[in-house]
Scaffold this motif. Sequence first.
Motif, PDB file in Angstrom:
ATOM      1  N   TRP A 310       0.877  -1.178   0.000  1.00  0.00           N
ATOM      2  CA  TRP A 310       0.000   0.000   0.000  1.00  0.00           C
ATOM      3  C   TRP A 310       0.908   1.221   0.000  1.00  0.00           C
ATOM      4  CZ3 TRP A 310      -2.888   1.647   5.104  1.00  0.00           C
ATOM      5  CH2 TRP A 310      -3.800   2.674   4.825  1.00  0.00           C
ATOM      6  N   GLY A 388      -6.455   6.277   5.514  1.00  0.00           N
ATOM      7  CA  GLY A 388      -7.094   5.305   4.627  1.00  0.00           C
ATOM      8  C   GLY A 388      -8.570   5.523   4.428  1.00  0.00           C
ATOM      9  N   GLU A 389      -9.234   5.978   5.469  1.00  0.00           N
ATOM     10  CA  GLU A 389     -10.664   6.238   5.404  1.00  0.00           C
ATOM     11  C   GLU A 389     -10.947   7.342   6.419  1.00  0.00           C
ATOM     12  OE1 GLU A 389     -13.577   2.981   4.152  1.00  0.00           O
ATOM     13  OE2 GLU A 389     -12.796   2.378   6.093  1.00  0.00           O
ATOM     14  N   PRO A 390     -12.112   7.941   6.310  1.00  0.00           N
ATOM     15  CA  PRO A 390     -12.447   8.890   7.373  1.00  0.00           C
ATOM     16  C   PRO A 390     -12.464   8.134   8.703  1.00  0.00           C
ATOM     17  CG  PRO A 390     -14.042   9.002   5.564  1.00  0.00           C
ATOM     18  CD  PRO A 390     -13.186   7.791   5.329  1.00  0.00           C
ATOM     19  N   ASP A 412      -5.280  12.822  11.726  1.00  0.00           N
ATOM     20  CA  ASP A 412      -6.061  12.133  10.698  1.00  0.00           C
ATOM     21  C   ASP A 412      -5.558  12.644   9.355  1.00  0.00           C
ATOM     22  OD1 ASP A 412      -7.941  11.095   8.988  1.00  0.00           O
ATOM     23  OD2 ASP A 412      -9.610  12.294   9.763  1.00  0.00           O
ATOM     24  N   THR A 413      -4.784  11.804   8.666  1.00  0.00           N
ATOM     25  CA  THR A 413      -4.075  12.247   7.470  1.00  0.00           C
ATOM     26  C   THR A 413      -4.820  11.862   6.209  1.00  0.00           C
ATOM     27  OG1 THR A 413      -2.814  10.188   7.357  1.00  0.00           O
ATOM     28  CG2 THR A 413      -1.858  11.977   8.662  1.00  0.00           C
ATOM     29  N   TRP A 415      -4.737  11.594   2.256  1.00  0.00           N
ATOM     30  CA  TRP A 415      -3.881  11.609   1.065  1.00  0.00           C
ATOM     31  C   TRP A 415      -4.224  10.393   0.219  1.00  0.00           C
ATOM     32  CZ3 TRP A 415       0.799   8.321   0.780  1.00  0.00           C
ATOM     33  CH2 TRP A 415       0.961   7.490   1.888  1.00  0.00           C
ATOM     34  N   GLN A 416      -3.497  10.171  -0.855  1.00  0.00           N
ATOM     35  CA  GLN A 416      -3.824   9.098  -1.807  1.00  0.00           C
ATOM     36  C   GLN A 416      -2.547   8.508  -2.400  1.00  0.00           C
ATOM     37  OE1 GLN A 416      -5.928  11.870  -4.529  1.00  0.00           O
ATOM     38  NE2 GLN A 416      -7.743  10.643  -4.113  1.00  0.00           N
ATOM     39  N   THR A 417      -2.675   7.332  -3.018  1.00  0.00           N
ATOM     40  CA  THR A 417      -1.558   6.775  -3.776  1.00  0.00           C
ATOM     41  C   THR A 417      -1.033   7.853  -4.732  1.00  0.00           C
ATOM     42  OG1 THR A 417      -2.701   4.645  -3.744  1.00  0.00           O
ATOM     43  CG2 THR A 417      -0.847   4.862  -5.265  1.00  0.00           C
ATOM     44  N   ASP A 501     -12.884  12.691  -4.070  1.00  0.00           N
ATOM     45  CA  ASP A 501     -13.486  12.586  -2.736  1.00  0.00           C
ATOM     46  C   ASP A 501     -14.482  13.716  -2.501  1.00  0.00           C
ATOM     47  OD1 ASP A 501     -12.128  10.342  -1.995  1.00  0.00           O
ATOM     48  OD2 ASP A 501     -10.709  11.333  -0.681  1.00  0.00           O
ATOM     49  N   LEU A 513     -13.787  14.813   5.431  1.00  0.00           N
ATOM     50  CA  LEU A 513     -13.892  13.985   4.232  1.00  0.00           C
ATOM     51  C   LEU A 513     -15.162  13.154   4.306  1.00  0.00           C
ATOM     52  CD1 LEU A 513     -11.742  14.227   2.108  1.00  0.00           C
ATOM     53  CD2 LEU A 513     -10.727  14.685   4.321  1.00  0.00           C
ATOM     54  N   ARG A 516     -15.584   8.622  -1.074  1.00  0.00           N
ATOM     55  CA  ARG A 516     -15.436   8.809  -2.516  1.00  0.00           C
ATOM     56  C   ARG A 516     -16.717   9.405  -3.082  1.00  0.00           C
ATOM     57  NH1 ARG A 516     -10.739   9.159  -4.322  1.00  0.00           N
ATOM     58  NH2 ARG A 516     -11.372   8.423  -6.369  1.00  0.00           N
ATOM     59  N   LYS A 611      -9.776  -0.449   3.255  1.00  0.00           N
ATOM     60  CA  LYS A 611     -10.976   0.246   2.798  1.00  0.00           C
ATOM     61  C   LYS A 611     -12.067  -0.765   2.517  1.00  0.00           C
ATOM     62  CE  LYS A 611      -8.294   3.523   0.245  1.00  0.00           C
ATOM     63  NZ  LYS A 611      -7.554   4.030   1.362  1.00  0.00           N
TER      64      LYS A 611
HETATM   65  C1  6R9 Z   1      -3.198   6.820   1.632  1.00  0.00           C
HETATM   66  C2  6R9 Z   1      -4.324   6.081   0.974  1.00  0.00           C
HETATM   67  C3  6R9 Z   1      -6.986   7.089  -1.214  1.00  0.00           C
HETATM   68  C4  6R9 Z   1      -8.411   7.334  -0.768  1.00  0.00           C
HETATM   69  C5  6R9 Z   1      -8.781   8.782  -0.720  1.00  0.00           C
HETATM   70  C6  6R9 Z   1      -9.900   8.770   0.309  1.00  0.00           C
HETATM   71  C7  6R9 Z   1      -9.451   7.722   1.302  1.00  0.00           C
HETATM   72  C8  6R9 Z   1      -7.403   8.165   2.702  1.00  0.00           C
HETATM   73  C9  6R9 Z   1      -8.245   9.350   4.314  1.00  0.00           C
HETATM   74  C10 6R9 Z   1      -9.272   9.049   3.401  1.00  0.00           C
HETATM   75  C11 6R9 Z   1     -10.784  10.227   4.666  1.00  0.00           C
HETATM   76  C12 6R9 Z   1      -8.591  10.129   5.468  1.00  0.00           C
HETATM   77  N1  6R9 Z   1      -8.716   8.310   2.417  1.00  0.00           N
HETATM   78  N2  6R9 Z   1      -7.114   8.781   3.853  1.00  0.00           N
HETATM   79  N3  6R9 Z   1     -10.542   9.491   3.582  1.00  0.00           N
HETATM   80  N4  6R9 Z   1      -9.876  10.552   5.594  1.00  0.00           N
HETATM   81  N5  6R9 Z   1      -7.687  10.444   6.408  1.00  0.00           N
HETATM   82  O1  6R9 Z   1      -5.244   5.633   1.615  1.00  0.00           O
HETATM   83  O2  6R9 Z   1      -4.221   5.946  -0.384  1.00  0.00           O
HETATM   84  O3  6R9 Z   1      -5.218   3.699  -0.986  1.00  0.00           O
HETATM   85  O4  6R9 Z   1      -4.833   5.518  -2.724  1.00  0.00           O
HETATM   86  O5  6R9 Z   1      -6.651   5.718  -1.048  1.00  0.00           O
HETATM   87  O6  6R9 Z   1      -8.587   6.864   0.566  1.00  0.00           O
HETATM   88  O7  6R9 Z   1     -11.081   8.357  -0.275  1.00  0.00           O
HETATM   89  O8  6R9 Z   1      -9.190   9.234  -1.994  1.00  0.00           O
HETATM   90  P1  6R9 Z   1      -5.202   5.145  -1.334  1.00  0.00           P
END
Ligand code: 6R9
Length: 649
Positions: A310, A388-390, A412-413, A415-417, A501, A513, A516, A611
């Motif tokens: 991941w 990863g998720e809210p 609570d971070t 971000w995305q790939t 998002d 957040l 999606r 997720k």
């Molecule tokens: C790092 C990671 C990205 C998607 C992103 C969003 C969700 C990730 C989040 C979050 C709410 C957070 N997401 N962190 N939603 N609060 N702190 O997870 O990368 O696997 O690419 O997923 O995950 O929906 O668009 P990735």
Amino acid sequence: MSDEALSNLLREDRRFPPPAELAAHANVTTATYEQADADFEGFWAAQAERISWGKAPTQVLDWSNAPFAKWYADGTLNAAYNCLDRHVENGLGDKVAYHFEGEPGDTRSITYAELTAEVCQAANALTELGVKAGDRVAIYMPMIPEAIMAMLACARIGAPHVVVFGGFSAEALATRIQDCGVEIVVTTDGGFRRGSPSPLKPAVDEALLECPTVRNVLVVQRTKQDTPMTEGRDLWWHEFVGKQSTQHAYENFPAEHPLYVMYTSGSTGKPKGILHTTGGYLVGTSYTQWATFDLKPDTDIFWTAADIGWVTGHSYLVYGPLANGSTSLMYEGTPDTPHRGRWWELIEKYKVSILYCAPTAIRTFMKWGAEHPEKFDLSSLRVLGSVGEPINPEAYVWYRHFIGGDRTPVVDTWWQTETGMHMISPMPGVTEGKPGAAMRAIPGVVVDVVNDEGVPVADGEGGYLVVRKPWPAMLRTLWGDDKRYAETYWSRFPGAYFAGDGAKKDSDGDIWLLGRVDDVMNVSGHRLSTTEIESALVSHPKVAEAAVVGATDETTGQAIVAFVILRGDAGDGGPDVVTELRNHVSKEIGPIAKPRQIMVVEELPKTRSGKIMRRLLRDIAENRELGDVTTLTDSSVMHLIKENLSSSS
Ligand code: 6R9
């Protein structure tokens, strides 16, 4: 999105100011935000000084060919040198880079000097196999140190790595190898999972039947299971890498040289190969690990409890922490082997000071109950992270209280790939935390929430999350598909990056957040986010975890269907649990959000990053054949859910 029904999360009024002691010595202060706001490029030029460059860059951002960015374009560097040799040269050779803990209890502490030597051996091995700069190498491994060594060996010789999560199927591995034209695969005989060895190499053999580009397979011996080796193609790591020299002269590559490709599932169609390059990515990951976690590299013990398959593993188990010369914990196995306190035992044992994990893990621990963490001394922890998720407010408060002893900030971070690094997060020494909110863009990042027309929404309203300015660790393109890159991310709102998002600004302008964009439901004309209803369900004392989907409904357009896992101490919930939960949601959010149907289940389908795969639950809610399950960590859960539902209905 201004329905009264959306106010549930925003009624959350618990606030957690930064601990005074942490704030007094914090890496990031309000001045950091001011510097970044005043001089964007100057700020990122200063962050580039975290890195040792062969040739120092004179340029920061080149956006002349937008949306194709170049960062630090005239600089040169070697990523592995930055993660390894330079720390040894600076006298940190004996410092531990990783404390590794295998699931069966075997341990190994690897110093920077040892890691450097082994990465050099692996780099020499890849070179002997004919791998040159630019060639792709797939890594399909469990969470063992050799996986990180293989990544760094690739980086050292400029060969982009393609890490495929070890829980994925042969089919998923094959499609990624084919899409990326991989020539070498690094794998293991197997790994330990829930107390027993499970084989991995057979999946590689199966995948390679359809992958003619692969010349060789390097196999790490982890479990010592009987493993078929194909003569002339397959080589044992301990023999072939073990015989190599521990010296390797590295070469500096241009900042924009590809570092890796990581596949992530799109909402439709084939997985997207996200391309990250070297200079900007290392700057972005090292800066954010330092900023978001208030990292003190000399004293912190850092644990990203995420798989290297991941992006969180890439950025915060490997590149950020090593570039910063910090000490990390790496754990191979599952959190309940041999007992449900394993994580907390590890934190006590290694005196972990920063823990970074996913809300799904936290909710699982809530389900298991506080008696497990309570058995261990967790007083070394000073910052907790979530990704990863809210994170539902209840999970946030539980995490802070039972794991953080009410001392630790929770970051609570978001971000995305694609973003490669943190984008929105509280800063532990500055931000007053609100359970459930990711709060604000970090210093140096500019985000916004816009409506359908791309106009910024007012405080108190919701819309789509966008990023306004490029950032160093951003993806550069999709592997082999510039057109899909431009269309997916840069066409919906001209000039801005579309994250996909939903988000909302609260009355203070802080960001929440909402999941999606395709997870937003429309029920009788009201827009409802799955996240908010899930948080309402999780706030009920009997519920550990919830997944909500919108199922097509003749009358209301979409109807809310919820899947819930009950907490361990709730037993079967009692005969009226479904009515009780429906009424609870109605009370928390409003009658419009009352689920049409609630199903009590044992497990939910999850991806490698924890997720919930709502797409599959929608298939069930709408009585359809199941769609693609190749990215599930455990594809058998779908059968379990189906069986469970048919036997209970
Ligand atoms: C790092 C990671 C990205 C998607 C992103 C969003 C969700 C990730 C989040 C979050 C709410 C957070 N997401 N962190 N939603 N609060 N702190 O997870 O990368 O696997 O690419 O997923 O995950 O929906 O668009 P990735």
